[in-house]
Design a protein around this motif. Structure first.
Motif, PDB file in Angstrom:
ATOM      1  N   LYS A   1      -8.700  10.143  -0.138  1.00 55.75           N
ATOM      2  CA  LYS A   1      -8.625  11.481  -0.314  1.00 55.75           C
ATOM      3  C   LYS A   1      -6.980  11.884  -0.686  1.00 55.75           C
ATOM      4  N   GLN A   2      -6.951  13.049  -1.643  1.00 57.02           N
ATOM      5  CA  GLN A   2      -5.486  13.480  -1.972  1.00 57.02           C
ATOM      6  C   GLN A   2      -4.970  14.272  -0.889  1.00 57.02           C
ATOM      7  N   MET A   3      -3.544  14.215  -0.714  1.00 63.14           N
ATOM      8  CA  MET A   3      -3.072  14.876   0.233  1.00 63.14           C
ATOM      9  C   MET A   3      -2.917  16.442  -0.149  1.00 63.14           C
ATOM     10  N   GLY A   4      -2.661  17.219   1.323  1.00 60.97           N
ATOM     11  CA  GLY A   4      -2.529  18.575   0.729  1.00 60.97           C
ATOM     12  C   GLY A   4      -1.221  19.092   0.551  1.00 60.97           C
ATOM     13  N   ALA A   5      -0.833  20.163   0.163  1.00 60.25           N
ATOM     14  CA  ALA A   5       0.480  20.746   0.061  1.00 60.25           C
ATOM     15  C   ALA A   5       1.388  20.382   1.231  1.00 60.25           C
TER      16      ALA A   5
ATOM     17  N   GLU B   1      -0.594  13.101  -6.872  1.00 61.49           N
ATOM     18  CA  GLU B   1      -0.542  13.117  -8.222  1.00 61.49           C
ATOM     19  C   GLU B   1       1.048  13.008  -8.718  1.00 61.49           C
ATOM     20  N   GLY B   2       1.577  12.211  -9.278  1.00 56.85           N
ATOM     21  CA  GLY B   2       2.895  12.325  -9.932  1.00 56.85           C
ATOM     22  C   GLY B   2       3.596  13.377 -10.298  1.00 56.85           C
ATOM     23  N   ARG B   3       2.940  14.458 -10.704  1.00 55.68           N
ATOM     24  CA  ARG B   3       3.386  15.880 -11.189  1.00 55.68           C
ATOM     25  C   ARG B   3       3.775  16.739  -9.805  1.00 55.68           C
TER      26      ARG B   3
ATOM     27  N   LYS C   1      -5.611   2.598  -9.891  1.00 50.73           N
ATOM     28  CA  LYS C   1      -4.755   2.983 -10.793  1.00 50.73           C
ATOM     29  C   LYS C   1      -5.687   3.511 -12.107  1.00 50.73           C
ATOM     30  N   ILE C   2      -6.527   2.628 -12.480  1.00 49.29           N
ATOM     31  CA  ILE C   2      -7.162   2.910 -13.585  1.00 49.29           C
ATOM     32  C   ILE C   2      -7.915   4.178 -13.517  1.00 49.29           C
ATOM     33  N   MET C   3      -8.616   4.236 -12.234  1.00 49.21           N
ATOM     34  CA  MET C   3      -9.534   5.411 -11.874  1.00 49.21           C
ATOM     35  C   MET C   3      -8.533   6.596 -11.926  1.00 49.21           C
ATOM     36  N   GLN C   4      -7.487   6.628 -11.487  1.00 51.36           N
ATOM     37  CA  GLN C   4      -6.515   7.760 -11.267  1.00 51.36           C
ATOM     38  C   GLN C   4      -6.106   8.121 -12.855  1.00 51.36           C
ATOM     39  N   LYS C   5      -5.889   7.412 -13.706  1.00 53.34           N
ATOM     40  CA  LYS C   5      -5.398   7.589 -15.109  1.00 53.34           C
ATOM     41  C   LYS C   5      -6.782   8.284 -15.544  1.00 53.34           C
ATOM     42  N   LEU C   6      -7.685   7.799 -15.467  1.00 53.38           N
ATOM     43  CA  LEU C   6      -9.215   8.071 -15.894  1.00 53.38           C
ATOM     44  C   LEU C   6      -9.329   9.872 -15.653  1.00 53.38           C
ATOM     45  N   VAL C   7      -9.015  10.136 -14.203  1.00 51.42           N
ATOM     46  CA  VAL C   7      -8.845  11.272 -13.568  1.00 51.42           C
ATOM     47  C   VAL C   7      -8.036  12.233 -14.454  1.00 51.42           C
TER      48      VAL C   7
ATOM     49  N   ALA D   1       8.629   7.260  -3.129  1.00 57.45           N
ATOM     50  CA  ALA D   1       7.706   8.300  -2.823  1.00 57.45           C
ATOM     51  C   ALA D   1       6.787   7.906  -3.758  1.00 57.45           C
ATOM     52  N   THR D   2       6.761   7.446  -5.075  1.00 59.85           N
ATOM     53  CA  THR D   2       5.720   7.056  -5.948  1.00 59.85           C
ATOM     54  C   THR D   2       5.094   6.042  -5.438  1.00 59.85           C
ATOM     55  N   LYS D   3       5.674   4.954  -4.825  1.00 63.69           N
ATOM     56  CA  LYS D   3       5.059   3.786  -4.459  1.00 63.69           C
ATOM     57  C   LYS D   3       4.549   4.076  -2.959  1.00 63.69           C
ATOM     58  N   GLN D   4       4.983   5.077  -2.078  1.00 57.98           N
ATOM     59  CA  GLN D   4       4.219   5.198  -0.764  1.00 57.98           C
ATOM     60  C   GLN D   4       3.136   5.914  -0.788  1.00 57.98           C
ATOM     61  N   LEU D   5       3.156   6.926  -1.838  1.00 58.47           N
ATOM     62  CA  LEU D   5       2.110   7.755  -1.993  1.00 58.47           C
ATOM     63  C   LEU D   5       1.076   7.746  -2.955  1.00 58.47           C
ATOM     64  N   ALA D   6       1.201   6.442  -3.610  1.00 62.19           N
ATOM     65  CA  ALA D   6       0.256   5.977  -4.706  1.00 62.19           C
ATOM     66  C   ALA D   6      -1.303   6.206  -4.146  1.00 62.19           C
TER      67      ALA D   6
END
Length: 149
Positions: free
Chosen positions: A94-98, A136-138, A53-59, A127-132
């Protein structure tokens, strides 16, 4: 080996390799990790989830800063921010694709039984819990709005 130890070891490797961008970035990340470990109630521990979470915030902060710098015509500063973001992203899942995101959200919408925009809160909570860490939240929010509309 937890993420804190991995970062600590990679700092040593960056020093040996004389990789200034990676070294500076990882030292900054470790600073945030240490602050989290010594925060009241943390019991001198840092879980990998908290570290992610810290690293995602920094990104996110780095990307926002780069966008501001670009808007102000400071591409040199934007490039520095983006280089640091790239170093941090190497440690994130790895981030999810569209398409993956849309499929996952459709499944969540079906599970929750959402029928329209009024159910967005229910869907976003799950969704925010499962896809954390995977999206990205946006992006999640925008796709949920699109699917429930």
């Amino acid at each position: 080996m937890d993420l804190f130890d991995v970062i600590s070891n990679d700092i040593k490797e960056a020093m040996k390799a004389k990789d200034k961008v990676k070294l500076e970035t990882l030292r900054n990340v470790k600073k945030f990790f240490l602050e989290a470990k010594t925060a009241p109630g943390a019991n001198d521990t840092l879980t990998d989830d908290a570290a992610l979470k810290i690293m995602q915030k920094l990104v996110k902060q780095g990307k926002d800063s780069a966008a501001i710098y670009t808007g102000q015509g400071r591409s040199d500063l934007a490039e520095t921010e983006l280089a640091q973001v790239a170093v941090i992203e190497a440690y994130l899942p790895k981030q999810m694709g569209a398409e993956e995101l849309e499929a996952a959200l459709k499944t969540i919408i079906a599970e929750v039984g959402a029928t329209g925009p009024q159910d967005m809160g229910k869907v976003m909570g799950v969704a925010t819990k499962q896809l954390a860490g995977k999206a990205e939240g946006r992006a999640i929010s925008a796709k949920v709005k699109e699917l429930l509309a």
